[in-house]
Design a protein around this motif. Structure first.
Motif, PDB file in Angstrom:
ATOM      1  N   THR A  75      31.189  34.439 -20.816  1.00 35.28           N
ATOM      2  CA  THR A  75      30.063  33.528 -20.606  1.00 35.28           C
ATOM      3  C   THR A  75      30.475  32.359 -19.730  1.00 35.28           C
ATOM      4  O   THR A  75      29.807  32.036 -18.745  1.00 35.28           O
ATOM      5  CB  THR A  75      29.541  33.005 -21.965  1.00 35.28           C
ATOM      6  N   PHE A  76      31.589  31.719 -20.046  1.00 38.36           N
ATOM      7  CA  PHE A  76      32.012  30.537 -19.293  1.00 38.36           C
ATOM      8  C   PHE A  76      32.545  30.908 -17.915  1.00 38.36           C
ATOM      9  O   PHE A  76      32.366  30.161 -16.955  1.00 38.36           O
ATOM     10  CB  PHE A  76      33.024  29.728 -20.097  1.00 38.36           C
ATOM     11  N   LEU A 114      29.446  31.314 -15.866  1.00 39.65           N
ATOM     12  CA  LEU A 114      28.887  30.000 -15.529  1.00 39.65           C
ATOM     13  C   LEU A 114      29.691  29.341 -14.418  1.00 39.65           C
ATOM     14  O   LEU A 114      29.114  28.818 -13.452  1.00 39.65           O
ATOM     15  CB  LEU A 114      28.883  29.080 -16.754  1.00 39.65           C
ATOM     16  N   CYS A 161      23.797  24.298 -25.238  1.00 38.28           N
ATOM     17  CA  CYS A 161      24.324  24.251 -23.878  1.00 38.28           C
ATOM     18  C   CYS A 161      23.527  23.218 -23.081  1.00 38.28           C
ATOM     19  O   CYS A 161      22.302  23.112 -23.248  1.00 38.28           O
ATOM     20  CB  CYS A 161      24.194  25.616 -23.203  1.00 38.28           C
ATOM     21  N   ILE A 221      23.409  21.872 -18.937  1.00 39.18           N
ATOM     22  CA  ILE A 221      23.885  21.976 -17.561  1.00 39.18           C
ATOM     23  C   ILE A 221      23.272  20.824 -16.780  1.00 39.18           C
ATOM     24  O   ILE A 221      22.064  20.590 -16.857  1.00 39.18           O
ATOM     25  CB  ILE A 221      23.465  23.310 -16.916  1.00 39.18           C
ATOM     26  N   TYR A 273      28.769  21.390 -17.159  1.00 37.45           N
ATOM     27  CA  TYR A 273      28.099  21.946 -18.332  1.00 37.45           C
ATOM     28  C   TYR A 273      28.959  21.696 -19.558  1.00 37.45           C
ATOM     29  O   TYR A 273      30.171  21.495 -19.465  1.00 37.45           O
ATOM     30  CB  TYR A 273      27.791  23.436 -18.163  1.00 37.45           C
ATOM     31  N   GLY A 285      28.899  22.939 -23.973  1.00 38.93           N
ATOM     32  CA  GLY A 285      28.238  23.714 -25.003  1.00 38.93           C
ATOM     33  C   GLY A 285      29.130  24.840 -25.489  1.00 38.93           C
ATOM     34  O   GLY A 285      30.334  24.834 -25.253  1.00 38.93           O
ATOM     35  N   SER A 296      29.402  29.326 -26.359  1.00 39.55           N
ATOM     36  CA  SER A 296      28.974  30.597 -25.770  1.00 39.55           C
ATOM     37  C   SER A 296      27.599  31.033 -26.268  1.00 39.55           C
ATOM     38  O   SER A 296      26.819  31.608 -25.514  1.00 39.55           O
ATOM     39  CB  SER A 296      30.005  31.691 -26.031  1.00 39.55           C
ATOM     40  N   CYS A 341      25.149  28.870 -24.139  1.00 43.45           N
ATOM     41  CA  CYS A 341      25.236  29.031 -22.681  1.00 43.45           C
ATOM     42  C   CYS A 341      25.005  30.465 -22.218  1.00 43.45           C
ATOM     43  O   CYS A 341      24.828  30.707 -21.026  1.00 43.45           O
ATOM     44  CB  CYS A 341      26.594  28.530 -22.198  1.00 43.45           C
ATOM     45  N   TYR A 355      21.969  31.103 -19.869  1.00 46.48           N
ATOM     46  CA  TYR A 355      22.140  30.727 -18.463  1.00 46.48           C
ATOM     47  C   TYR A 355      23.118  31.667 -17.759  1.00 46.48           C
ATOM     48  O   TYR A 355      22.919  32.008 -16.587  1.00 46.48           O
ATOM     49  CB  TYR A 355      22.599  29.275 -18.366  1.00 46.48           C
TER      50      TYR A 355
END
Length: 139
Positions: free
Chosen positions: A22-23, A26, A103, A105, A120, A122, A124, A127, A130
Motif C-alpha cells: 500500500t505505501f 502511494l 489516511c 494525503i 501522507y 495513516g 494501510s 490508505c 487511495y
C-alpha cells in the motif's frame, strides 16, 4: 491448535505484506504526479475534502477514516484436578477488538497550478483506498 496458529501466522504475514505494498504504491503513484497540473490528481484520487492556502500556495487534502469493532470467539482448555484425577475443562468466550483505519494525503500546488509535493500519513487500512485508485490509473 496448530492449525489455528498457522492460520493466524499466515493472516498476520498477509496483512504486513499488503501494508508494505500500500505505501509503496502511494509513494510511487503520488511521486508521479509531481510536476503535473493538479487536476490530474483530482482525476485519480477524486475531489479533495479540503483546500487551504499556506504561504501563497494551495494545499489540497484528502481524508479517509473508518473505525469500528468486531468480536471473535475464543477457546481455551485447562487441566483440573478433581480429587481422583485430572480432567480437561474447555471454556468458550469472546474477545472484542477495535480498529481505526485512517489516511490523510496533502498535495501542495504552486501559483501556476503545478503539483510541487505530496505528504501522507495513516495506516494501510485507511490508505488502501487511495493506493487502489493510483494503481488502477497505472501510476
Amino acid at each position: 491448535m496448530t492449525k489455528n496458529k498457522t492460520a493466524l501466522s499466515a493472516a498476520i504475514t498477509l496483512i504486513l505484506v499488503s501494508g508494505c505494498q500500500t505505501f509503496e504504491t502511494l509513494d510511487t503513484g503520488l511521486s508521479s504526479l509531481i510536476g503535473k497540473p493538479y487536476k490530474q490528481a483530482f482525476d485519480v484520487l477524486g475531489f479533495p475534502d479540503a483546500e487551504n492556502r499556506i504561504d501563497g500556495k494551495r494545499v489540497f487534502s484528502w481524508g479517509n477514516r473508518q473505525t469500528g469493532s468486531y468480536t471473535v470467539p475464543t477457546f481455551s482448555s485447562s487441566q483440573v484436578y478433581t480429587g481422583t484425577g485430572y480432567t480437561t475443562v474447555y471454556t468458550q468466550g469472546s474477545q472484542t477488538s477495535y480498529y481505526d483505519y485512517n489516511c490523510q494525503i496533502d498535495m501542495i500546488v504552486n501559483s501556476k497550478g503545478i503539483t510541487e509535493n505530496f505528504k501522507y500519513k495513516g495506516n494501510s487500512g485507511g490508505c488502501e483506498t487511495y493506493a487502489r485508485r493510483l494503481s488502477k490509473a497505472g501510476l
